[in-house]
Design a protein around this motif. Structure first.
Motif, PDB file in Angstrom:
ATOM      1  N   GLU A 150      31.811  36.476  45.544  1.00  0.00           N
ATOM      2  CA  GLU A 150      30.555  36.444  44.102  1.00  0.00           C
ATOM      3  C   GLU A 150      30.326  35.078  43.740  1.00  0.00           C
ATOM      4  O   GLU A 150      29.290  34.400  44.269  1.00  0.00           O
ATOM      5  CB  GLU A 150      30.742  36.945  43.150  1.00  0.00           C
ATOM      6  N   SER A 151      31.225  34.281  42.597  1.00  0.00           N
ATOM      7  CA  SER A 151      31.332  32.548  42.477  1.00  0.00           C
ATOM      8  C   SER A 151      30.585  31.993  43.795  1.00  0.00           C
ATOM      9  O   SER A 151      30.174  31.131  43.513  1.00  0.00           O
ATOM     10  CB  SER A 151      32.858  32.069  42.013  1.00  0.00           C
ATOM     11  N   HIS A 152      31.182  32.444  44.808  1.00  0.00           N
ATOM     12  CA  HIS A 152      31.183  31.560  46.279  1.00  0.00           C
ATOM     13  C   HIS A 152      29.291  31.489  46.605  1.00  0.00           C
ATOM     14  O   HIS A 152      28.749  31.221  47.475  1.00  0.00           O
ATOM     15  CB  HIS A 152      31.858  32.192  47.587  1.00  0.00           C
ATOM     16  N   LYS A 153      28.673  32.956  46.183  1.00  0.00           N
ATOM     17  CA  LYS A 153      27.683  32.672  46.980  1.00  0.00           C
ATOM     18  C   LYS A 153      26.754  32.375  45.522  1.00  0.00           C
ATOM     19  O   LYS A 153      25.565  31.660  46.134  1.00  0.00           O
ATOM     20  CB  LYS A 153      27.009  34.703  46.490  1.00  0.00           C
ATOM     21  N   ILE A 154      26.900  31.788  44.661  1.00  0.00           N
ATOM     22  CA  ILE A 154      26.088  31.376  43.654  1.00  0.00           C
ATOM     23  C   ILE A 154      26.338  29.810  44.293  1.00  0.00           C
ATOM     24  O   ILE A 154      24.909  29.199  43.395  1.00  0.00           O
ATOM     25  CB  ILE A 154      26.337  31.890  42.195  1.00  0.00           C
ATOM     26  N   ALA A 155      27.600  29.678  44.529  1.00  0.00           N
ATOM     27  CA  ALA A 155      27.506  28.177  44.697  1.00  0.00           C
ATOM     28  C   ALA A 155      26.430  28.186  45.719  1.00  0.00           C
ATOM     29  O   ALA A 155      25.881  26.961  46.069  1.00  0.00           O
ATOM     30  CB  ALA A 155      29.035  27.340  45.132  1.00  0.00           C
ATOM     31  N   GLU A 156      26.497  28.594  46.138  1.00  0.00           N
ATOM     32  CA  GLU A 156      26.743  28.980  48.081  1.00  0.00           C
ATOM     33  C   GLU A 156      24.264  28.646  48.152  1.00  0.00           C
ATOM     34  O   GLU A 156      23.611  27.367  47.874  1.00  0.00           O
ATOM     35  CB  GLU A 156      25.790  29.813  48.969  1.00  0.00           C
ATOM     36  N   ASP A 157      24.257  29.842  47.503  1.00  0.00           N
ATOM     37  CA  ASP A 157      22.841  29.571  46.744  1.00  0.00           C
ATOM     38  C   ASP A 157      22.175  29.306  45.632  1.00  0.00           C
ATOM     39  O   ASP A 157      20.454  29.071  45.209  1.00  0.00           O
ATOM     40  CB  ASP A 157      22.482  31.360  46.194  1.00  0.00           C
ATOM     41  N   ILE A 158      22.579  28.757  44.934  1.00  0.00           N
ATOM     42  CA  ILE A 158      21.969  28.234  43.453  1.00  0.00           C
ATOM     43  C   ILE A 158      22.731  26.525  43.498  1.00  0.00           C
ATOM     44  O   ILE A 158      22.083  25.310  43.218  1.00  0.00           O
ATOM     45  CB  ILE A 158      22.452  28.486  42.685  1.00  0.00           C
ATOM     46  N   ALA A 159      23.956  26.118  43.240  1.00  0.00           N
ATOM     47  CA  ALA A 159      24.328  24.962  43.217  1.00  0.00           C
ATOM     48  C   ALA A 159      24.135  23.525  44.352  1.00  0.00           C
ATOM     49  O   ALA A 159      23.513  22.878  44.084  1.00  0.00           O
ATOM     50  CB  ALA A 159      26.181  24.921  42.954  1.00  0.00           C
ATOM     51  N   TYR A 160      23.938  24.708  45.620  1.00  0.00           N
ATOM     52  CA  TYR A 160      23.700  23.691  46.609  1.00  0.00           C
ATOM     53  C   TYR A 160      22.425  24.058  46.989  1.00  0.00           C
ATOM     54  O   TYR A 160      22.001  22.814  47.529  1.00  0.00           O
ATOM     55  CB  TYR A 160      24.912  23.993  47.686  1.00  0.00           C
ATOM     56  N   GLU A 161      22.256  25.305  47.342  1.00  0.00           N
ATOM     57  CA  GLU A 161      20.969  25.880  47.808  1.00  0.00           C
ATOM     58  C   GLU A 161      19.425  24.986  47.555  1.00  0.00           C
ATOM     59  O   GLU A 161      18.584  24.751  47.768  1.00  0.00           O
ATOM     60  CB  GLU A 161      20.518  26.617  48.546  1.00  0.00           C
ATOM     61  N   LYS A 162      19.868  24.610  45.568  1.00  0.00           N
ATOM     62  CA  LYS A 162      18.575  24.531  45.039  1.00  0.00           C
ATOM     63  C   LYS A 162      18.893  22.592  44.819  1.00  0.00           C
ATOM     64  O   LYS A 162      17.793  22.660  43.628  1.00  0.00           O
ATOM     65  CB  LYS A 162      19.087  24.860  44.081  1.00  0.00           C
ATOM     66  N   LEU A 163      19.097  21.906  45.036  1.00  0.00           N
ATOM     67  CA  LEU A 163      19.304  20.958  44.947  1.00  0.00           C
ATOM     68  C   LEU A 163      18.644  20.303  45.068  1.00  0.00           C
ATOM     69  O   LEU A 163      17.457  20.947  46.718  1.00  0.00           O
ATOM     70  CB  LEU A 163      20.759  19.846  46.009  1.00  0.00           C
ATOM     71  N   PRO A 164      17.554  19.462  44.648  1.00  0.00           N
ATOM     72  CA  PRO A 164      16.185  18.832  45.297  1.00  0.00           C
ATOM     73  C   PRO A 164      15.947  18.112  46.404  1.00  0.00           C
ATOM     74  O   PRO A 164      17.327  17.446  47.144  1.00  0.00           O
ATOM     75  CB  PRO A 164      15.766  17.376  44.428  1.00  0.00           C
ATOM     76  N   GLY A 165      15.628  18.505  47.739  1.00  0.00           N
ATOM     77  CA  GLY A 165      15.340  18.240  49.014  1.00  0.00           C
ATOM     78  C   GLY A 165      15.849  18.627  49.987  1.00  0.00           C
ATOM     79  O   GLY A 165      16.390  19.165  50.701  1.00  0.00           O
ATOM     80  N   GLY A 166      16.818  20.293  49.330  1.00  0.00           N
ATOM     81  CA  GLY A 166      17.802  21.298  49.994  1.00  0.00           C
ATOM     82  C   GLY A 166      19.602  21.189  50.067  1.00  0.00           C
ATOM     83  O   GLY A 166      20.223  21.669  50.525  1.00  0.00           O
ATOM     84  N   GLY A 167      19.761  19.584  49.301  1.00  0.00           N
ATOM     85  CA  GLY A 167      20.933  19.309  49.177  1.00  0.00           C
ATOM     86  C   GLY A 167      21.613  18.758  50.591  1.00  0.00           C
ATOM     87  O   GLY A 167      20.961  18.461  51.911  1.00  0.00           O
ATOM     88  N   PRO A 168      23.207  18.509  50.365  1.00  0.00           N
ATOM     89  CA  PRO A 168      23.680  18.751  52.174  1.00  0.00           C
ATOM     90  C   PRO A 168      23.827  19.819  52.807  1.00  0.00           C
ATOM     91  O   PRO A 168      23.556  20.934  52.628  1.00  0.00           O
ATOM     92  CB  PRO A 168      25.101  18.479  51.778  1.00  0.00           C
ATOM     93  N   LYS A 169      23.842  19.804  54.136  1.00  0.00           N
ATOM     94  CA  LYS A 169      23.869  21.197  54.705  1.00  0.00           C
ATOM     95  C   LYS A 169      25.265  21.241  54.678  1.00  0.00           C
ATOM     96  O   LYS A 169      26.063  20.748  54.995  1.00  0.00           O
ATOM     97  CB  LYS A 169      24.003  20.424  55.948  1.00  0.00           C
ATOM     98  N   ALA A 170      25.213  22.634  54.913  1.00  0.00           N
ATOM     99  CA  ALA A 170      26.545  23.486  55.140  1.00  0.00           C
ATOM    100  C   ALA A 170      27.635  23.432  56.809  1.00  0.00           C
ATOM    101  O   ALA A 170      26.879  23.270  57.387  1.00  0.00           O
ATOM    102  CB  ALA A 170      26.256  24.803  55.686  1.00  0.00           C
ATOM    103  N   GLU A 171      28.489  23.044  56.021  1.00  0.00           N
ATOM    104  CA  GLU A 171      29.922  22.296  56.891  1.00  0.00           C
ATOM    105  C   GLU A 171      30.860  22.866  57.334  1.00  0.00           C
ATOM    106  O   GLU A 171      31.346  23.906  56.453  1.00  0.00           O
ATOM    107  CB  GLU A 171      29.781  20.640  56.861  1.00  0.00           C
ATOM    108  N   PRO A 172      31.231  23.505  58.767  1.00  0.00           N
ATOM    109  CA  PRO A 172      32.599  24.185  58.916  1.00  0.00           C
ATOM    110  C   PRO A 172      33.732  23.520  58.042  1.00  0.00           C
ATOM    111  O   PRO A 172      33.094  22.166  58.203  1.00  0.00           O
ATOM    112  CB  PRO A 172      32.938  24.369  60.865  1.00  0.00           C
ATOM    113  N   SER A 173      34.830  23.456  57.713  1.00  0.00           N
ATOM    114  CA  SER A 173      35.866  22.963  57.441  1.00  0.00           C
ATOM    115  C   SER A 173      36.752  21.914  57.988  1.00  0.00           C
ATOM    116  O   SER A 173      35.816  22.615  59.799  1.00  0.00           O
ATOM    117  CB  SER A 173      36.771  24.381  56.965  1.00  0.00           C
TER     118      SER A 173
END
Length: 305
Positions: free
Chosen positions: A232-255
């Motif tokens: 649940e926390s991971h989804k919030i990090a993805e949907d808000i902490a990263y995705e809502k960064l201005p400009g879309g933020g950094p792209k999601a990367e595999p480990s």
């Protein structure tokens, strides 16, 4: 937590000779979670918690990052795990690095050794065990007081080869601030303090308990499922902490293999936060603090109905 923070100086081009002490949710966030939980305990759980903490106090010689004067034993105990994380070898227990790009829902795969979900389950078992000494139970209780906060800080359950957001620099965490800092630190401390608006911990906890009264009743009556809480926390990090960064933020990367242990140097330019990002963070963080308190009460009430 230490594994991430100790390398932050690299993201600043070596500017910091010694990295600052940074605690998840800051002192205030952890104390708020503990305060909310304390108000949701059964009479038996409240009595047992108070007895354990009072009869097995924190070593007075331990160097504490957060002040302890004027706090309840639960509030004070909620930050103890950060103070001993290096000496006790528990630094890896404060988070679980679920990759941003991972949609499998497999928390176990992100936790090959130590991580927060394993630590929470282990300490809950110690509290329930008749073979644990009172000292062991008091320590297990203090770990749970802290980890219940950590697991609800979204960036403790997500990673993008960036040390849980520590390698992502942001600016304007508040409209007046010109300070550049790691995104992780902004979520740990600055957004929480903005929500508090200069008020004390207890008043903030009381306000959140009132605001989320109906939700808290639901959260504290659910089942203990630390993997689900982490996801649940991971989804919030993805949907808000990263995705809502201005400009879309950094792209999601595999480990990365091996895992990233040092922030890249020189650091990427700081991302200027905007009102939309601040509003999104300051909307979800109060709910996460309230969830942390309710679910901490859920765990303790399961030990002492």
């Amino acid at each position: 937590m230490t594994r991430r923070i100790v390398l932050i100086a690299c993201a600043w081009g070596g500017f910091l000779a010694v990295p600052p002490a940074i605690h998840a949710w800051g002192c205030e966030g952890h104390q708020i979670v503990a305060t909310i939980a304390g108000s949701q305990l059964t009479p038996n759980a409240r009595a047992q918690v108070n007895k354990l903490l009072k009869n097995n106090p924190i070593d007075p010689q331990l160097k504490r990052f957060c002040k302890s004067k004027g706090l309840t034993n639960m509030q004070d105990g909620a930050t103890w795990a950060d103070d001993i994380r290096t000496s006790n070898g528990t630094a890896e227990e404060h988070f679980v690095d679920i990759p941003r790009a991972d949609t499998s829902g497999n928390v176990v795969a992100a936790c090959p050794d130590k991580c927060i979900t394993k630590a929470m389950s282990s300490n809950l078992d110690k509290l329930k065990s008749s073979s644990s000494s009172d000292k062991e139970k008091a320590d297990a209780l203090r770990y749970l007081l802290h980890y219940a906060g950590d697991i609800h800080q979204p960036l403790h359950c997500a990673d993008n080869n960036d040390r849980g957001g520590n390698c992502v620099l942001v600016r304007a965490v508040t409209p007046q601030s010109k300070v550049t800092e790691p995104m992780h630190s902004a979520w740990d401390k600055e957004f929480v303090r903005a929500i508090m608006n200069g008020g004390p911990v207890t008043a903030t906890a009381t306000a959140l308990s009132k605001k989320f009264k109906t939700d808290i009743a639901t959260w504290k009556s659910g089942s203990v499922d630390v993997d689900a809480w982490a996801l649940e926390s991971h989804k919030i990090a993805e949907d808000i902490a990263y995705e809502k960064l201005p400009g879309g933020g950094p792209k999601a990367e595999p480990s990365a293999n091996p895992p990233v242990k040092v922030c890249p140097e020189p650091a990427k330019p700081a991302i200027q936060l905007n009102a939309a990002y601040r509003d999104a963070a300051q909307t979800v963080i109060p709910e996460q603090l309230a969830k942390g308190g309710a679910r901490l009460a859920l765990m303790l009430n399961s030990v002492w109905p």
